[in-house]
Design an enzyme around this catalytic site. Structure first.
Site, PDB file in Angstrom:
ATOM      1  N   ARG A 183       0.853  -1.188   0.000  1.00  0.00           N
ATOM      2  CA  ARG A 183       0.000   0.000   0.000  1.00  0.00           C
ATOM      3  C   ARG A 183       0.887   1.235   0.000  1.00  0.00           C
ATOM      4  O   ARG A 183       1.860   1.293   0.763  1.00  0.00           O
ATOM      5  CB  ARG A 183      -0.892  -0.002   1.248  1.00  0.00           C
ATOM      6  CG  ARG A 183      -1.952   1.077   1.253  1.00  0.00           C
ATOM      7  CD  ARG A 183      -2.689   1.135   2.584  1.00  0.00           C
ATOM      8  NE  ARG A 183      -1.953   1.891   3.579  1.00  0.00           N
ATOM      9  CZ  ARG A 183      -2.441   2.247   4.787  1.00  0.00           C
ATOM     10  NH1 ARG A 183      -3.649   1.857   5.134  1.00  0.00           N
ATOM     11  NH2 ARG A 183      -1.711   2.952   5.630  1.00  0.00           N
ATOM     12  N   TYR A 203      -2.599  10.769   5.322  1.00  0.00           N
ATOM     13  CA  TYR A 203      -2.995   9.639   6.143  1.00  0.00           C
ATOM     14  C   TYR A 203      -2.015   8.476   5.907  1.00  0.00           C
ATOM     15  O   TYR A 203      -1.598   8.217   4.784  1.00  0.00           O
ATOM     16  CB  TYR A 203      -4.424   9.152   5.800  1.00  0.00           C
ATOM     17  CG  TYR A 203      -4.657   7.806   6.412  1.00  0.00           C
ATOM     18  CD1 TYR A 203      -4.903   7.708   7.779  1.00  0.00           C
ATOM     19  CD2 TYR A 203      -4.500   6.639   5.668  1.00  0.00           C
ATOM     20  CE1 TYR A 203      -5.019   6.468   8.386  1.00  0.00           C
ATOM     21  CE2 TYR A 203      -4.623   5.403   6.270  1.00  0.00           C
ATOM     22  CZ  TYR A 203      -4.880   5.328   7.624  1.00  0.00           C
ATOM     23  OH  TYR A 203      -4.973   4.108   8.227  1.00  0.00           O
ATOM     24  N   ASP A 230      -5.162   3.839   0.210  1.00  0.00           N
ATOM     25  CA  ASP A 230      -6.256   4.042   1.169  1.00  0.00           C
ATOM     26  C   ASP A 230      -6.636   5.521   1.201  1.00  0.00           C
ATOM     27  O   ASP A 230      -5.825   6.368   1.585  1.00  0.00           O
ATOM     28  CB  ASP A 230      -5.776   3.586   2.560  1.00  0.00           C
ATOM     29  CG  ASP A 230      -6.880   3.573   3.601  1.00  0.00           C
ATOM     30  OD1 ASP A 230      -7.984   4.069   3.306  1.00  0.00           O
ATOM     31  OD2 ASP A 230      -6.623   3.059   4.707  1.00  0.00           O
ATOM     32  N   HIS A 265      -9.112   6.574   3.051  1.00  0.00           N
ATOM     33  CA  HIS A 265      -9.502   6.725   4.457  1.00  0.00           C
ATOM     34  C   HIS A 265     -10.753   7.576   4.654  1.00  0.00           C
ATOM     35  O   HIS A 265     -10.764   8.482   5.499  1.00  0.00           O
ATOM     36  CB  HIS A 265      -8.321   7.253   5.293  1.00  0.00           C
ATOM     37  CG  HIS A 265      -8.247   6.590   6.639  1.00  0.00           C
ATOM     38  ND1 HIS A 265      -8.544   7.221   7.808  1.00  0.00           N
ATOM     39  CD2 HIS A 265      -7.939   5.320   6.977  1.00  0.00           C
ATOM     40  CE1 HIS A 265      -8.416   6.379   8.815  1.00  0.00           C
ATOM     41  NE2 HIS A 265      -8.052   5.212   8.341  1.00  0.00           N
ATOM     42  N   GLU A 311      -9.035   1.771  -1.226  1.00  0.00           N
ATOM     43  CA  GLU A 311      -9.674   1.463   0.060  1.00  0.00           C
ATOM     44  C   GLU A 311     -10.421   2.665   0.629  1.00  0.00           C
ATOM     45  O   GLU A 311      -9.935   3.795   0.539  1.00  0.00           O
ATOM     46  CB  GLU A 311      -8.571   1.014   1.025  1.00  0.00           C
ATOM     47  CG  GLU A 311      -9.038   0.700   2.424  1.00  0.00           C
ATOM     48  CD  GLU A 311      -7.881   0.188   3.278  1.00  0.00           C
ATOM     49  OE1 GLU A 311      -6.877  -0.298   2.705  1.00  0.00           O
ATOM     50  OE2 GLU A 311      -7.973   0.286   4.507  1.00  0.00           O
ATOM     51  N   GLU A 316     -13.367  -1.721   7.301  1.00  0.00           N
ATOM     52  CA  GLU A 316     -12.625  -1.892   8.552  1.00  0.00           C
ATOM     53  C   GLU A 316     -13.389  -1.364   9.763  1.00  0.00           C
ATOM     54  O   GLU A 316     -13.120  -1.778  10.881  1.00  0.00           O
ATOM     55  CB  GLU A 316     -11.237  -1.250   8.460  1.00  0.00           C
ATOM     56  CG  GLU A 316     -11.246   0.259   8.341  1.00  0.00           C
ATOM     57  CD  GLU A 316      -9.844   0.820   8.077  1.00  0.00           C
ATOM     58  OE1 GLU A 316      -9.106   0.226   7.284  1.00  0.00           O
ATOM     59  OE2 GLU A 316      -9.502   1.847   8.676  1.00  0.00           O
ATOM     60  N   ARG A 370     -13.601  -5.608   3.981  1.00  0.00           N
ATOM     61  CA  ARG A 370     -12.447  -5.457   4.865  1.00  0.00           C
ATOM     62  C   ARG A 370     -12.780  -5.547   6.352  1.00  0.00           C
ATOM     63  O   ARG A 370     -12.020  -5.081   7.195  1.00  0.00           O
ATOM     64  CB  ARG A 370     -11.725  -4.132   4.579  1.00  0.00           C
ATOM     65  CG  ARG A 370     -11.202  -4.039   3.152  1.00  0.00           C
ATOM     66  CD  ARG A 370     -10.079  -3.038   3.039  1.00  0.00           C
ATOM     67  NE  ARG A 370      -8.935  -3.469   3.796  1.00  0.00           N
ATOM     68  CZ  ARG A 370      -8.547  -2.961   4.960  1.00  0.00           C
ATOM     69  NH1 ARG A 370      -9.231  -1.975   5.540  1.00  0.00           N
ATOM     70  NH2 ARG A 370      -7.492  -3.429   5.577  1.00  0.00           N
ATOM     71  N   GLU A 402      -4.280  -7.451   5.196  1.00  0.00           N
ATOM     72  CA  GLU A 402      -3.397  -6.362   5.610  1.00  0.00           C
ATOM     73  C   GLU A 402      -2.470  -6.855   6.724  1.00  0.00           C
ATOM     74  O   GLU A 402      -2.901  -7.560   7.636  1.00  0.00           O
ATOM     75  CB  GLU A 402      -4.245  -5.187   6.127  1.00  0.00           C
ATOM     76  CG  GLU A 402      -3.425  -3.981   6.573  1.00  0.00           C
ATOM     77  CD  GLU A 402      -4.310  -2.842   7.085  1.00  0.00           C
ATOM     78  OE1 GLU A 402      -5.419  -3.129   7.571  1.00  0.00           O
ATOM     79  OE2 GLU A 402      -3.883  -1.677   6.987  1.00  0.00           O
ATOM     80  N   TRP A 434     -11.673  11.492   9.352  1.00  0.00           N
ATOM     81  CA  TRP A 434     -10.212  11.280   9.479  1.00  0.00           C
ATOM     82  C   TRP A 434      -9.754  10.088   8.676  1.00  0.00           C
ATOM     83  O   TRP A 434     -10.041   9.258   8.211  1.00  0.00           O
ATOM     84  CB  TRP A 434      -9.813  11.040  10.949  1.00  0.00           C
ATOM     85  CG  TRP A 434      -8.360  10.673  11.014  1.00  0.00           C
ATOM     86  CD1 TRP A 434      -7.300  11.478  10.751  1.00  0.00           C
ATOM     87  CD2 TRP A 434      -7.791   9.393  11.342  1.00  0.00           C
ATOM     88  NE1 TRP A 434      -6.110  10.791  10.884  1.00  0.00           N
ATOM     89  CE2 TRP A 434      -6.390   9.504  11.240  1.00  0.00           C
ATOM     90  CE3 TRP A 434      -8.354   8.147  11.682  1.00  0.00           C
ATOM     91  CZ2 TRP A 434      -5.516   8.431  11.472  1.00  0.00           C
ATOM     92  CZ3 TRP A 434      -7.508   7.096  11.925  1.00  0.00           C
ATOM     93  CH2 TRP A 434      -6.107   7.235  11.829  1.00  0.00           C
TER      94      TRP A 434
HETATM   95 MG   LIG Z   1      -7.612   1.362   6.120  1.00  0.00          MG
END
Ligand SMILES: [Mg+2]
Length: 402
Positions: free
Chosen positions: A147, A159, A210, A212, A236, A262, A283, A339, A402
């Site tokens: 990643r 991030y 990602d 995020h 992601e 996630e 995820r 991951e 975030w």
């Molecule tokens: Mg993530």
């Protein structure tokens, strides 16, 4: 195998972890992970005050019955605190069942469906050259998938960008740090960054990024389209995950594979995403989505719709739930990617693990149960240390994802 003890241990070897210890009259002990980053003590209390007393006397072999008892029996369903607590119990019971059977957990889940579990590492940098050098280090260590995250030049620090040589750890401070983010420079920089990776390393390595949760659906659609030439394994968390329908709009505009989940706690958070085929990878994590038992149901639903797995594996999942994820990854037919962020020192002084990494693939090992030991004496040396994930704001001060 009657449960005679259930205890919660909070420690901070490198970061905070909440661990559930279930003791049985057989002498076997099972370990569960109850870590919820930045809200650790809420889950510790949920377990200590409400769940542990109700575990005593139950048959540790009745994993599904105990799961249903705590899910339906609480009346108040879902949510990260409840589902992390139930997950800890479930993971510990699978550990116990494996130990009682003398088999690694993946054997109980149907046995190995592959030689090993492909994992991706986290390359990052405060500048593009720094990130590319970090990326090269992962390839040198044998990773097949990486990643890429990088600070935006002249803008936010980005991030997922690590500081110094320690593994990335966003939680810090007894009050949350505040960060600043602006979407325009980010959207312009990411294609350049991913293009630089392909220019230097070619197309054989699996490349991930990602976002995020920071984009609107139409921004995510544009980014997905702009980065299509770089053939990502997945993009992601393009948009805030609670709006499942948002992914339909992204989907209509791009063939970049999409991954999310996630922050999900249950199958109901992703039912629509999966059955409408709005994502490519789910995820959800073992520790935040109800344990091995519930995550397996999510993965089975995903299998029906051609969605593959991509379990969250950040450092805030303790080695107990990372091992649990590897066992599940070994056994499910629709595995996609795992991951692997690793755990900061001195986590290894408290958690002993049996997993291995060879040529980009991980294996959970063949020790009975999950293959993770927890050293309670060592844990006493690392008391709880309150830390919070950052809060993100736009440059005008508006609170942002975030
Ligand atoms: Mg993530």
């Amino acid at each position: 195998m009657k449960i005679i003890g259930a205890d919660v241990i909070v420690c901070s070897p490198g970061r905070n972890y909440v661990t559930l210890k279930i003791t049985t009259d057989s002498g076997l002990i099972g370990w569960g992970d109850a870590t919820l980053n930045g809200r650790e003590l809420a889950v510790a209390s949920y377990l200590r005050d409400h769940v542990c007393p109700q575990l005593i006397g139950r048959d540790a072999h009745q994993i599904e019955d105990i799961w249903q008892y705590f899910y339906k029996g609480a009346y108040w369903r879902r949510g990260p605190v409840t589902m992390t607590a139930i997950a800890a119990v479930d993971i510990a019971l699978w550990d116990l069942k494996g130990k009682a059977a003398g088999l690694p957990v993946y054997q109980l889940l149907g046995g190995a469906a592959r030689d090993g579990v492909m994992v991706y590492g986290h390359a990052s940098g405060g500048s593009l050259p720094e990130m590319l050098d970090d990326f090269a280090g992962y390839l040198d260590r044998g990773y097949l998938a990486v990643r890429a995250q990088c600070a935006v030049p002249g803008g936010d620090k980005g991030y997922g960008v690590h500081r110094g040589h320690q593994l990335y750890e966003p939680a810090s401070g007894s009050m949350p740090d505040e960060e600043r983010f602006e979407v325009g420079p980010y959207l312009r920089f990411v294609p350049e960054m991913l293009g630089a990776v392909r220019d230097r390393f070619g197309y054989d390595v699996h490349l991930l990024h990602d976002a995020h949760h920071r984009l609107t659906p139409i921004q995510a659609a544009r980014l997905g389209r702009d980065i299509e030439p770089f053939q990502l394994f997945w993009l992601e968390d393009a948009t805030p995950a609670e709006d499942q329908e948002a992914f339909r709009l992204i989907r209509q505009h791009t063939t970049t594979p999409l991954a999310v989940g996630e922050v999900f706690n249950s199958i109901w958070d992703c039912q629509h995403l999966i059955t409408e085929r709005l994502i490519d990878y789910i995820r959800a994590s073992v520790s935040h989505a109800g344990g091995i038992s519930h995550l397996r149901k999510i993965f089975s639903l995903a299998e029906l719709y051609g969605v593959r797995t991509g379990s969250h594996g950040a450092g805030d999942l303790s080695p107990v739930s990372f091992a649990a994820a590897l066992h599940l990854d070994m056994a499910v037919p629709n595995f996609g990617m795992q991951e692997y962020m690793g755990h900061r020192d001195p986590a290894g002084e408290v958690f002993g693990t049996t997993w291995t990494f060879n040529n980009g693939l991980m294996h959970p090992g063949d020790a009975p149960g999950l293959g993770v030991d927890f050293d309670e004496k060592a844990a006493e040396r690392f008391p709880y240390d309150p830390k919070y994930l950052p809060v993100n704001r736009r440059t005008d001060g508006t609170v942002h994802d975030w």
